[in-house]
Design a protein around this motif. Sequence first.
Motif: not given
Length: 752
Positions: A285-295, A298-304, A387-395
């Motif tokens: 929670p203190l890292s850059t992996r929690v920008a929105e929706a707990g992770g 989305f744009d960064q998560a799907v870059m690759w 990304y929104a529904a699966l726990p931890g997937f957004s990280r």
Amino acid sequence: MTPRNRRGKGNADRPRSVPDAERKASRPPILGRRATLIAVLIVLAIGLVFFQRVMFRSEILTGGDVLAGAAIFEHYANGEIAAGRLPLWNPYMFGGMPFFESMTWSAFVYPSFWIRYVIEKLPGVELPRLFFLVLHYLLAGVGTFFFLRSRGVGHAGASLGGVAFMLTPHLVGLATIGHGGKVLTAAYLPLVVMAAYRVIECGNARWIAILGLIGGLQFLARHVQVSYYTWIVVLILLVFSVAVGRRDREPWGAQGRKAASVVAAGVLAAALAAVLLLPLLAYTPLSTRVAEAGGIGFDQAVMWSFHPKEIVTFLVPSFFGLANETYWGTMPFQQVSHYSGYVVLCLAAIAVVRKRDRSVRFLTLLFVVGLVLSFGKYLGPVYRTLYAALPGFSRFRVPALFLLLSQFAVACLAGHGASVLLNEIKDGKRSWLPWAIGTAAVGILVGLIVMVSRSSMGQTAGVALMARHAGVPAAQLRQLGATAAGYAVRDAGILAAFAAATGVAIFATATRKLPAWIPAALLLGLVVWDVSIVNARFMKPERMKPLEQYYPATAAVQYLKKQPGPFRIAPLGQQFSSNAWMYHGIESIGGYHPAKLSVMDKLLTTIGVSNLKLLAMLNVRYVVGPDDLRHELFEQVAPGAPGARGSPSRSSRSTISTPHGSRPFSRSCLAPSRAPWGAAFPSSPGAPLRSSSRPRSADLVFSSCRRYTIRRVGRHWWTVRRRRSTAPITPSDPSISRRESTPCGSSTWLRA
């Protein structure tokens, strides 16, 4: 008929590790009486030969993040442990950040670290640097072999499947770019799936404990994303088994016991890895992996995300260029290949068409799921829902990593297909001649299409590279496009050759006129040769040099190390993201880490290194910049060190002896790209340069090339002129950089 042989309810509930149909269909082993031992030795021998330079010559893989991070982190951790301290905190990056909780380096929770530590205490004993990495590749191969054997695949087919996964170019490529944690974690994938099968089939406490133990070790291997994806595979297997059970009218109670057993094993795995997972959960929670929706966003998560059109690389690995320089696909950059081998794909197709048992259907489902999820943003709302529904997937980011699951499935399917082709499992019926002709024809046809398209492909690649690399001369990019097309044509020729060889191998095997071990060796040899050609392009071991040769102590480094502390530095430009300062024991507010502290990231992106108060708060005494940078607030320091430039006085007035007047600033003067720049452009040549807000007492404007001259006109105003031109400079001019407020507190300009 005795009750022992009668098919009834009692026997139906008896757990079976291998389906009865497969067990009855199995033929005598091709490899003789000690087939299991021989097959395992074959897998190990191929792996050791492939990695022999790393294993027996103590060479290393130095690409990607190996030297940029991993070697520096290991050097620091070893120093801390030698001093009797656990390396829990890193004071040298981003003003200080957790070292263990952020998983920058957490090897001491994994058994291999302590095994190495004890062994190397023996006099004169030193293991190769990548010894345990190679052991995990061997574990991946042997684990796949035993998984396939547990599914009724013959020894020859299982060994081929194990080698195919062990030498998958994607898996090998991860080590070459310094992502060894992914390799260590992925090596447990076959064993986790095998144990999950047994838990679902048997449900006894022993297999629950085994699955929990293997899963816990996988978590401790330190790549949570790959572990998370592995348990997605377990979830898919559970759903698949429940669906098959419902079709067979299995009672709901039995289905519930399956799910409860899997959950119990998962809880045990998490408990065994709690020493790593709990600190990580506290840090996340203190890292850059929690920008929105707990992770992460989305744009960064799907870059690759893996574009569907890049599926063609499954046949022609360099169709979109060869890795970074010539890569012209849709991802930001590419460092590995997703090629599994044409021979492997053909054998997998044989399994899908001619061996339709439950194991093959599950592996086919796994291949499809892994491929589809790798599409990421190209799935549209489907991936966003996960990304929104699966726990931890957004990280997690890099959806293309899902292809590891598909490649594992393809390797296992190839083992099934080889077992059928080699007649280890009765197939009966149809002729193999259409398969021999078809596999040869498809590969040759695809190869010819690519070869005759070389010219148009080169033009397309050149245009795509121009869009990716703005500012690079067009002629240079067109040449790179032609080079990329040349790589594709070369691979198309290799594809045609292997297609013909595969067709011949299938036909020769189907005639049954040769001793059974000869076709098995032929198929295995083709698989190894096929993937080794691609692996050789990425895997280039070299002798490990002392780290000081990779990170030499420059004059600026030597000067800084002599200064009394504590203090930090603020590097500029590309030096900002370098971790070399950490190697030299110099504390920096910069560095590179994929999950740095969010508060520090916000300070750097919202306020920026140009803010005096921020630098003072971070105890920055020196700013490391280019040699030709001058400013009235800076005075020269370390006169014997070339490139050392001024420490600003503690007063707000200038103390540097730099003459007023025109002075060009080069591109190297740019500050870090993550700084928050304000708009500041002249409306015409020679007009005052005004910013969107009133400038501070020390505003500088830098140009991004040597085409501009910057002149100070008083305390708050500057003029910018285009050199050798009187054309207006507008805000849309891409060559104009942004504005930086230069610090004027306790900082020093140095050249690194």
